[in-house]
Scaffold this active site. Structure first.
Site, PDB file in Angstrom:
ATOM      1  CD  GLU A  41      -2.477   1.252   2.773  1.00 28.19           C
ATOM      2  OE1 GLU A  41      -1.913   0.781   3.786  1.00 28.19           O
ATOM      3  OE2 GLU A  41      -3.600   1.784   2.819  1.00 28.19           O
ATOM      4  CE  LYS A 111      -7.165   1.402   3.681  1.00 26.23           C
ATOM      5  NZ  LYS A 111      -5.925   1.936   4.300  1.00 26.23           N
ATOM      6  CB  CYS A 146      -3.990  -1.432   4.603  1.00 31.37           C
ATOM      7  SG  CYS A 146      -2.927  -1.325   6.072  1.00 31.37           S
TER       8      CYS A 146
HETATM    9  N1  LIG Z   1      -2.893   1.894   6.370  1.00 33.20           N
HETATM   10  C1  LIG Z   1      -3.793   1.265   7.096  1.00 33.20           C
HETATM   11  O1  LIG Z   1      -4.885   0.975   6.652  1.00 33.20           O
HETATM   12  C2  LIG Z   1      -3.380   0.940   8.512  1.00 33.20           C
HETATM   13  C3  LIG Z   1      -4.321  -0.032   9.189  1.00 33.20           C
HETATM   14  C4  LIG Z   1      -3.924  -0.286  10.601  1.00 33.20           C
HETATM   15  O2  LIG Z   1      -2.960   0.251  11.112  1.00 33.20           O
HETATM   16  C5  LIG Z   1      -4.746  -1.215  11.403  1.00 33.20           C
HETATM   17  O3  LIG Z   1      -5.787  -1.672  10.918  1.00 33.20           O
HETATM   18  O4  LIG Z   1      -4.346  -1.488  12.540  1.00 33.20           O
END
Ligand SMILES: NC(=O)CCC(=O)C(=O)O
Length: 265
Positions: A41, A111, A146
């Protein structure tokens, strides 16, 4: 199907253009070794580099897309090019691209679940609205990004749309690594699907990244797992394993949909 996950270290001292060129070389080096290459990502600037989001944003067909399309074409691979900050109509999106071996855009995904609660991505970016699957020659991919990994209903929706493998690029912090590893296995087991979860290494914006990219098979077995540093994971996926797992342990057929809300009082 051979897949390579490239766990890139995002170092703020490496200029974005230099990282783009370096990642292009890493993708090209997988030529002949992989049918599918996966990147993490927001690797151009880092998922927590909120202050760079606007400055490094690009249109869909911007420098990241062009560089990765050329790399996919040169390597002759399907490339899930991770994500970048897309600028469109005055809004920013966390957008990932899937490129075909001839460098054509096969799919893009914005996303859906934005991370940060009342700050960062959650307030700076707009949310995607559409589930995305991509038909590769022998395997249908479902894509998430993510924080999406925490929302099982998204992945169930992708299964309903035909997904046999989930590709999840991430910039997951080290302090929640246990969640990352657990959720990747959970999404694989409950959906009887491969999970290819590709994170970043290094520290950017003061947030140490977990690394620990992982590939899980439809039975929940970990096929390969990276360490905390920059690394390439190489695995072989067997599409028939999805079918046999779903046939031999047909739990997906036992779903009870539309369960009524509990009666109160
Ligand atoms: N970039 C993200 O989506 C980080 C997600 C995260 O840190 C978490 O779900 O814990």
């Amino acid at each position: 199907m051979r897949a390579s996950l490239i766990q890139i270290a995002v170092d703020p001292d490496e200029p974005v253009d230099a990282r783009r060129a370096r990642v292009g070389r890493l993708v090209r080096a997988e030529s002949g070794r992989a049918d599918l290459v996966v990147l993490p990502e927001l690797w151009p600037m880092g998922a927590f580099a909120y202050e760079s989001f606007a400055a490094e944003s690009e249109p869909l067909n911007g420098p990241t897309h062009r560089a990765m399309a050329a790399a996919a074409r040169d390597a002759g691979v399907w490339l899930h090019a991770g994500s970048f900050v897309e600028a469109e109509g005055g809004a920013l999106y966390n957008t990932s691209l899937v490129l075909s071996p001839d460098g054509e855009l096969a799919a893009s995904y914005r996303k859906i679940h934005r991370f940060g609660f009342d700050k960062g991505e959650a307030v700076m970016m707009a949310a995607g609205e559409d589930l995305v699957t991509v038909d590769l020659p022998h395997l249908t991919l479902g894509v998430g990004t993510c924080y999406d990994l925490r929302f099982p209903e998204l992945f169930r929706g992708l299964v309903d749309a035909g997904a046999q493998a989930f590709v999840v690029p991430a910039g997951w912090p080290a302090r929640r690594r246990a969640h990352w590893s657990l959720l990747a296995r959970a999404r694989a087991v409950e959906n009887q699907a491969y999970v290819l979860a590709c994170g970043t290494a290094g520290t950017h914006a003061g947030v140490e990244q977990a690394g620990y990219s992982v590939v899980v098979d439809p039975w929940g077995e970990v096929l390969a797992e990276a360490g905390p540093d920059e690394e390439i994971l190489r695995v072989v996926l067997d599409p028939a394993k999805v079918t046999t797992t779903r046939e031999q342990f047909p739990a997906l057929k036992d779903r009870v949909l539309g369960v009524a809300a509990p009666k109160r009082g």
